[in-house]
Write a protein that holds these residues in place. Structure first.
Motif, mmCIF file in Angstrom:
data_model
loop_
_atom_site.group_PDB
_atom_site.id
_atom_site.type_symbol
_atom_site.label_atom_id
_atom_site.label_comp_id
_atom_site.label_asym_id
_atom_site.label_seq_id
_atom_site.Cartn_x
_atom_site.Cartn_y
_atom_site.Cartn_z
ATOM 1 N N VAL A 100 0.845 -1.192 0.000
ATOM 2 C CA VAL A 100 0.000 0.000 0.000
ATOM 3 C C VAL A 100 0.880 1.243 0.000
ATOM 4 N N SER A 101 0.400 2.278 -0.681
ATOM 5 C CA SER A 101 1.173 3.517 -0.751
ATOM 6 C C SER A 101 0.354 4.553 -1.501
ATOM 7 N N SER A 102 0.872 5.757 -1.581
ATOM 8 C CA SER A 102 0.297 6.770 -2.461
ATOM 9 C C SER A 102 0.796 6.519 -3.884
ATOM 10 N N PRO A 103 0.172 7.135 -4.891
ATOM 11 C CA PRO A 103 0.666 6.967 -6.263
ATOM 12 C C PRO A 103 2.096 7.502 -6.397
ATOM 13 N N GLY A 104 2.917 6.811 -7.170
ATOM 14 C CA GLY A 104 4.263 7.301 -7.446
ATOM 15 C C GLY A 104 5.301 6.974 -6.405
ATOM 16 N N SER A 105 4.976 6.105 -5.460
ATOM 17 C CA SER A 105 5.941 5.766 -4.413
ATOM 18 C C SER A 105 7.028 4.815 -4.902
ATOM 19 N N GLY A 106 6.776 4.162 -6.052
ATOM 20 C CA GLY A 106 7.747 3.219 -6.589
ATOM 21 C C GLY A 106 7.403 1.770 -6.315
ATOM 22 N N LYS A 107 6.115 1.463 -6.053
ATOM 23 C CA LYS A 107 5.720 0.084 -5.752
ATOM 24 C C LYS A 107 6.080 -0.867 -6.888
ATOM 25 N N THR A 108 5.704 -0.487 -8.111
ATOM 26 C CA THR A 108 5.913 -1.403 -9.234
ATOM 27 C C THR A 108 7.397 -1.562 -9.548
ATOM 28 N N THR A 109 8.146 -0.494 -9.477
ATOM 29 C CA THR A 109 9.597 -0.591 -9.688
ATOM 30 C C THR A 109 10.220 -1.501 -8.640
ATOM 31 N N LEU A 110 9.785 -1.357 -7.398
ATOM 32 C CA LEU A 110 10.296 -2.220 -6.334
ATOM 33 C C LEU A 110 9.912 -3.670 -6.587
ATOM 34 N N LEU A 111 8.680 -3.915 -7.012
ATOM 35 C CA LEU A 111 8.250 -5.276 -7.289
ATOM 36 C C LEU A 111 9.071 -5.914 -8.404
ATOM 37 N N CYS A 112 9.304 -5.181 -9.475
ATOM 38 C CA CYS A 112 10.095 -5.720 -10.579
ATOM 39 C C CYS A 112 11.504 -6.073 -10.109
ATOM 40 N N ALA A 113 12.121 -5.183 -9.343
ATOM 41 C CA ALA A 113 13.466 -5.454 -8.823
ATOM 42 C C ALA A 113 13.450 -6.639 -7.863
ATOM 43 N N THR A 114 12.383 -6.744 -7.076
ATOM 44 C CA THR A 114 12.269 -7.837 -6.103
ATOM 45 C C THR A 114 12.123 -9.181 -6.803
ATOM 46 N N ILE A 115 11.300 -9.221 -7.830
ATOM 47 C CA ILE A 115 11.093 -10.471 -8.569
ATOM 48 C C ILE A 115 12.401 -10.943 -9.192
ATOM 49 N N ARG A 116 13.150 -10.023 -9.773
ATOM 50 C CA ARG A 116 14.432 -10.404 -10.380
ATOM 51 C C ARG A 116 15.418 -10.896 -9.322
#
Length: 344
Positions: A100-116
């Motif tokens: 959970v977060s506000s828009p633009g916090s970097g959730k998706t970027t973090l998820l992509c890096a985490t998956i890799r």
């Protein structure tokens, strides 16, 4: 609270009814004037506080008693499905985390890096994602590009995911997964499900999705006072990820003040500082995830054996306890409102 403003509908007839009723009540229910009889006015500066009533929310055309009743009904139905989700996840060895977060916090970027990173550290681990947004499939496409399966949930005018949405999305995840590497590990004893909620620091706080933990992601570009401005969200989370720390040299952001603010509303909250772009702090985040997925913690939900505390068990306990307290508050306030109406 969004549960009484008409955005909480779903395909489940039982869940949809209260939200539909709320729309009608805005027109028909006898209620205070638009200026609001349940607003507190600060005598010093004239500031307006619309959370002063028993329902802690003001909806034009709706009484406080009706708002309490609707919130209790909607949350009760959602929590029933959330319990079913949780049982389903636990039965299949799935650790579900609600980001959970506000828009633009970097959730998706973090998820992509985490998956890799997880693919390198744990090649056999099954990782999947449920993506929540009002519109578009941009984020789900980014996740799929990493090789992980993802289902996009578009909420329309809705401002959060709810438990029925998550149940529906989870049932479709592997039906639409064409990644051979994921199929090879689909029956592993443990798997990880990330639920990336709609960008919003208000409404997702109260909605249980059946997750093991809420993780609040706060970008250092947002300001260190956010935990105090949006206390319900940080009170419901067991972990705060301070993201984009690579930008700190360019910002006036007080890290310690932010952490202190978060612990004012949630003394037990853990904090990890990281940059999804540079990788700084990623080892701490991955270690937290590994701990969350450990077999001991997977069965340490408050319904089973409450014990002192792992981060995931603690959050699960805190979130459910907070929801139970809120329902109890609503029921007590409703009873008081009904008693006052009878005496009048």
């Amino acid at each position: 609270m969004c549960v009484v403003c008409g955005c909480a509908g779903s395909d489940d007839p039982k869940a949809a009814k209260p939200a539909d009723e709320a729309v009608a009540l805005q027109v028909h229910d006898a209620a205070p004037s638009l200026s609001g009889s349940h607003v507190h006015v600060d005598p010093r500066h004239g500031d307006l506080h619309y959370g002063a009533g028993a329902a802690r929310v003001s909806v034009p055309g709706m009484s406080q008693a009706r708002a309490i009743k609707l919130e209790t009904d909607i949350l009760g139905e959602n929590n029933r499905i959330a319990r079913r989700n949780r049982q389903h996840f636990e039965a299949h060895g799935v650790t579900a985390l609600n980001l959970v977060s506000s828009p633009g916090s970097g959730k998706t970027t973090l998820l992509c890096a985490t998956i890799r990173a997880l693919r390198q550290r744990h090649p056999g681990l099954s990782v999947s994602v449920i993506e929540g947004d009002q519109q578009t499939s941009f984020d789900a496409e980014r996740i799929r590009a990493t090789g992980a399966p993802a289902i996009q949930v578009n909420t329309g005018k809705g401002c959060h995911l709810d438990a029925p949405m998550v149940a529906d999305a989870f049932s479709r995840l592997h039906t639409h997964d064409h990644h051979e590497d994921h199929h090879a590990h689909h029956h592993d004893a443990h798997s990880l499900l990330f639920i990336e909620n709609v960008g919003n620091l208000v409404c997702p706080a109260v909605w249980d999705l059946g997750e093991a933990a809420k993780v609040a992601i706060l970008s250092v570009t947002e300001g260190e006072d956010k935990p105090l401005k949006y206390p319900d969200m940080f009170a419901a989370a067991s972990l705060m990820v301070l993201n984009k720390i690579d930008l700190l040299p360019h910002l006036d952001f007080d890290v310690q003040r932010c952490i202190q603010a978060a612990r004012r509303v949630n003394p037990a909250i853990e904090v990890i500082q990281l940059s999804a772009s540079t990788g700084a702090g990623m080892d701490d985040w991955l270690h937290w995830l590994e701990h969350a997925m450990s077999p001991v913690n997977a069965h340490d939900h408050p319904h089973h054996h409450p014990q002192p505390a792992s981060p995931v068990r603690s959050e699960g306990s805190d979130t459910e306890a907070a929801l139970r307290r809120r329902v109890a508050e609503l029921e007590a306030a409703l009873a008081a409102a009904a008693g006052a109406a009878t005496s009048d």
